[in-house]
Motif scaffolding. Structure first.
Motif, PDB file in Angstrom:
ATOM      1  N   TYR A  31      37.889  19.072  56.319  1.00 45.05           N
ATOM      2  CA  TYR A  31      38.087  19.528  54.947  1.00 45.05           C
ATOM      3  C   TYR A  31      39.260  20.502  54.890  1.00 45.05           C
ATOM      4  O   TYR A  31      39.528  21.212  55.848  1.00 45.05           O
ATOM      5  N   TYR A  71      40.409  23.651  52.305  1.00 44.18           N
ATOM      6  CA  TYR A  71      40.083  24.518  51.182  1.00 44.18           C
ATOM      7  C   TYR A  71      41.256  25.476  50.952  1.00 44.18           C
ATOM      8  O   TYR A  71      42.002  25.788  51.876  1.00 44.18           O
ATOM      9  N   GLN A 100      41.967  29.427  49.173  1.00 44.14           N
ATOM     10  CA  GLN A 100      41.332  30.637  48.681  1.00 44.14           C
ATOM     11  C   GLN A 100      42.384  31.489  47.999  1.00 44.14           C
ATOM     12  O   GLN A 100      43.224  32.097  48.662  1.00 44.14           O
ATOM     13  N   MET A 109      39.092  35.373  45.197  1.00 43.87           N
ATOM     14  CA  MET A 109      38.267  34.255  44.752  1.00 43.87           C
ATOM     15  C   MET A 109      37.588  33.582  45.943  1.00 43.87           C
ATOM     16  O   MET A 109      37.896  33.850  47.100  1.00 43.87           O
ATOM     17  N   GLY A 110      36.660  32.671  45.619  1.00 48.77           N
ATOM     18  CA  GLY A 110      36.036  31.858  46.650  1.00 48.77           C
ATOM     19  C   GLY A 110      36.914  30.671  47.014  1.00 48.77           C
ATOM     20  O   GLY A 110      37.976  30.458  46.434  1.00 48.77           O
ATOM     21  N   LEU A 111      36.461  29.903  47.987  1.00 53.70           N
ATOM     22  CA  LEU A 111      37.226  28.751  48.453  1.00 53.70           C
ATOM     23  C   LEU A 111      36.995  27.550  47.537  1.00 53.70           C
ATOM     24  O   LEU A 111      35.877  27.334  47.044  1.00 53.70           O
ATOM     25  N   LEU A 164      37.792  23.249  47.307  1.00 52.61           N
ATOM     26  CA  LEU A 164      38.097  22.085  48.131  1.00 52.61           C
ATOM     27  C   LEU A 164      39.319  21.350  47.610  1.00 52.61           C
ATOM     28  O   LEU A 164      39.393  20.997  46.423  1.00 52.61           O
ATOM     29  N   PHE A 210      42.300  27.101  54.372  1.00 49.81           N
ATOM     30  CA  PHE A 210      41.337  26.965  55.460  1.00 49.81           C
ATOM     31  C   PHE A 210      41.041  25.494  55.720  1.00 49.81           C
ATOM     32  O   PHE A 210      40.807  24.721  54.794  1.00 49.81           O
ATOM     33  N   GLN A 228      29.587  23.911  58.691  1.00 50.63           N
ATOM     34  CA  GLN A 228      31.027  23.671  58.727  1.00 50.63           C
ATOM     35  C   GLN A 228      31.671  24.788  59.536  1.00 50.63           C
ATOM     36  O   GLN A 228      31.442  25.965  59.284  1.00 50.63           O
ATOM     37  N   PHE A 248      34.979  26.754  60.491  1.00 45.75           N
ATOM     38  CA  PHE A 248      36.253  27.032  59.838  1.00 45.75           C
ATOM     39  C   PHE A 248      37.311  27.475  60.833  1.00 45.75           C
ATOM     40  O   PHE A 248      37.016  28.153  61.827  1.00 45.75           O
ATOM     41  N   GLY A 249      38.553  27.097  60.519  1.00 45.84           N
ATOM     42  CA  GLY A 249      39.680  27.633  61.245  1.00 45.84           C
ATOM     43  C   GLY A 249      40.015  29.029  60.756  1.00 45.84           C
ATOM     44  O   GLY A 249      39.402  29.524  59.809  1.00 45.84           O
ATOM     45  N   PRO A 250      41.000  29.677  61.369  1.00 49.53           N
ATOM     46  CA  PRO A 250      41.337  31.067  61.026  1.00 49.53           C
ATOM     47  C   PRO A 250      42.141  31.216  59.738  1.00 49.53           C
ATOM     48  O   PRO A 250      42.333  32.327  59.254  1.00 49.53           O
ATOM     49  N   GLY A 251      42.625  30.110  59.190  1.00 51.25           N
ATOM     50  CA  GLY A 251      43.365  30.173  57.934  1.00 51.25           C
ATOM     51  C   GLY A 251      44.864  30.280  58.121  1.00 51.25           C
ATOM     52  O   GLY A 251      45.355  30.764  59.145  1.00 51.25           O
ATOM     53  N   THR A 252      45.582  29.816  57.108  1.00 52.17           N
ATOM     54  CA  THR A 252      47.043  29.956  57.020  1.00 52.17           C
ATOM     55  C   THR A 252      47.358  30.642  55.703  1.00 52.17           C
ATOM     56  O   THR A 252      46.956  30.156  54.642  1.00 52.17           O
ATOM     57  N   ARG A 253      48.059  31.777  55.787  1.00 51.20           N
ATOM     58  CA  ARG A 253      48.467  32.475  54.557  1.00 51.20           C
ATOM     59  C   ARG A 253      49.831  31.968  54.149  1.00 51.20           C
ATOM     60  O   ARG A 253      50.807  32.143  54.883  1.00 51.20           O
ATOM     61  N   TYR A 274      28.102  33.175  53.532  1.00 52.47           N
ATOM     62  CA  TYR A 274      29.181  33.363  54.486  1.00 52.47           C
ATOM     63  C   TYR A 274      29.705  34.791  54.361  1.00 52.47           C
ATOM     64  O   TYR A 274      29.781  35.358  53.275  1.00 52.47           O
ATOM     65  N   ARG A 298      39.641  37.652  57.810  1.00 52.25           N
ATOM     66  CA  ARG A 298      39.531  36.467  56.947  1.00 52.25           C
ATOM     67  C   ARG A 298      38.820  35.280  57.588  1.00 52.25           C
ATOM     68  O   ARG A 298      38.722  34.221  56.963  1.00 52.25           O
ATOM     69  N   GLN A 299      38.300  35.455  58.783  1.00 56.20           N
ATOM     70  CA  GLN A 299      37.512  34.389  59.396  1.00 56.20           C
ATOM     71  C   GLN A 299      36.238  34.172  58.589  1.00 56.20           C
ATOM     72  O   GLN A 299      35.587  35.125  58.184  1.00 56.20           O
ATOM     73  N   MET A 300      35.871  32.942  58.331  1.00 58.70           N
ATOM     74  CA  MET A 300      34.636  32.615  57.618  1.00 58.70           C
ATOM     75  C   MET A 300      33.502  32.523  58.640  1.00 58.70           C
ATOM     76  O   MET A 300      33.542  31.710  59.559  1.00 58.70           O
ATOM     77  N   PHE A 325      30.196  35.406  50.521  1.00 60.47           N
ATOM     78  CA  PHE A 325      30.246  34.247  49.635  1.00 60.47           C
ATOM     79  C   PHE A 325      28.947  33.462  49.737  1.00 60.47           C
ATOM     80  O   PHE A 325      28.479  33.144  50.838  1.00 60.47           O
ATOM     81  N   PHE A 352      31.704  27.094  46.593  1.00 65.29           N
ATOM     82  CA  PHE A 352      31.574  28.523  46.822  1.00 65.29           C
ATOM     83  C   PHE A 352      31.495  29.303  45.515  1.00 65.29           C
ATOM     84  O   PHE A 352      32.085  28.907  44.497  1.00 65.29           O
ATOM     85  N   GLY A 353      30.809  30.451  45.573  1.00 67.90           N
ATOM     86  CA  GLY A 353      30.877  31.424  44.497  1.00 67.90           C
ATOM     87  C   GLY A 353      32.142  32.250  44.628  1.00 67.90           C
ATOM     88  O   GLY A 353      32.941  32.064  45.554  1.00 67.90           O
ATOM     89  N   GLN A 354      32.317  33.185  43.699  1.00 64.98           N
ATOM     90  CA  GLN A 354      33.536  33.981  43.651  1.00 64.98           C
ATOM     91  C   GLN A 354      33.562  35.100  44.679  1.00 64.98           C
ATOM     92  O   GLN A 354      34.602  35.694  44.940  1.00 64.98           O
ATOM     93  N   GLY A 355      32.409  35.421  45.247  1.00 64.03           N
ATOM     94  CA  GLY A 355      32.361  36.437  46.276  1.00 64.03           C
ATOM     95  C   GLY A 355      31.925  37.801  45.768  1.00 64.03           C
ATOM     96  O   GLY A 355      32.107  38.134  44.593  1.00 64.03           O
TER      97      GLY A 355
END
Lengths: 118, 115
Positions: free
Chosen positions: A33, A35, A37, A41-43, A45, A90, A107, A109-114, B37, B43-45, B91, B105-108
């Motif tokens: 997947y 996502y 963010q 806000m939340g993530l 898809l 993510f 699920q 998750f990876g560490p993310g890309t900003r 979460y 920022r790691q989930m 979240f 997801f919710g807004q957090g």
């Protein structure tokens, strides 16, 4: 296992430029997947894949493309970057339900890309 | 379509106190999962806790527990004996069992634990 890896960690793009965000997993997960963010806000898809060669749109697919040629890799392509695509991206993966993994619904998750588009 | 709502944008408590984060959701699915979460500044989930909708018993994981009210579509997270390391964004998320298991997801809620 490295789990889910993403490259790059950070990137600044100019409006109209293109780039590919890389995602790889070494857990032999069928599902992958993408996502995004947005700040505060939340993530949400963007796209997902249930196996090699199979992809489908999520909630916010406009401006993105994906491909899944192997089980391990799921790159996300931005063709014409816009400021609205400034976000943290993510990648995640999980095992098809019924598989051998104990936590097959989780699920990873990876560490993310900003990504910043200026 | 499913929606997840977290009505508390920010919360702050003292170390060792108990705090409860709220979450409501809307769905027509009969079988689903709910998750909390944690996202620290790295920022790691990080998955905190999971609840299967078909289970009446509330899930617990050490200091973390949930209050799952299926009829009310409510899923709150209780953190007992809060620690400084609990400071993070939290979240709430929904996942249908059928289909591609896409998370919504919710807004957090930004939680700060003060010393």
């Amino acid at each position: 296992n490295a789990g889910v890896t993403q490259t790059p960690k950070f990137r600044i793009l100019k409006i109209g430029q293109s780039m590919t965000l890389q995602c790889a997993q070494d857990m032999n997960h069928n599902y992958m997947y993408w996502y995004r963010q947005d700040p505060g806000m939340g993530l949400k898809l963007i796209y997902y894949s249930v196996g090699a060669g199979i992809t489908d749109k999520g909630e916010v697919p406009n401006g993105y493309n994906v491909s899944r040629s192997t089980t391990e890799d799921f790159p996300l392509r931005l063709e014409l970057a816009a400021p609205s695509q400034t976000s943290v991206y993510f990648c995640a993966s999980n095992q098809l339900a019924g598989g051998p993994s104990v936590s097959y619904n989780e699920q990873f998750f990876g560490p993310g890309t900003r990504l910043t588009v200026l | 379509a499913q929606t997840v709502t977290q009505s508390q944008p920010e919360m702050s408590v003292q170390e060792a106190e108990t705090v409860t984060l709220s979450c409501t959701y809307d769905t027509s699915e009969s079988n689903y999962y709910l998750f909390w979460y944690k996202q620290p500044p790295s920022r790691q989930m990080i998955l905190v806790i999971r609840q299967e909708a078909y289970k009446q018993q509330n899930a617990t994981e050490n200091r973390f527990s949930v209050n799952f009210q299926k009829a009310a579509k409510s899923f709150s997270l209780k953190i007992s004996d809060s620690q400084l390391g609990d400071t993070a964004m939290y979240f709430c998320a929904f996942m249908p069992v059928q289909g591609a298991q896409k998370l919504v997801f919710g807004q957090g809620t930004r939680l700060t634990i003060n010393p």
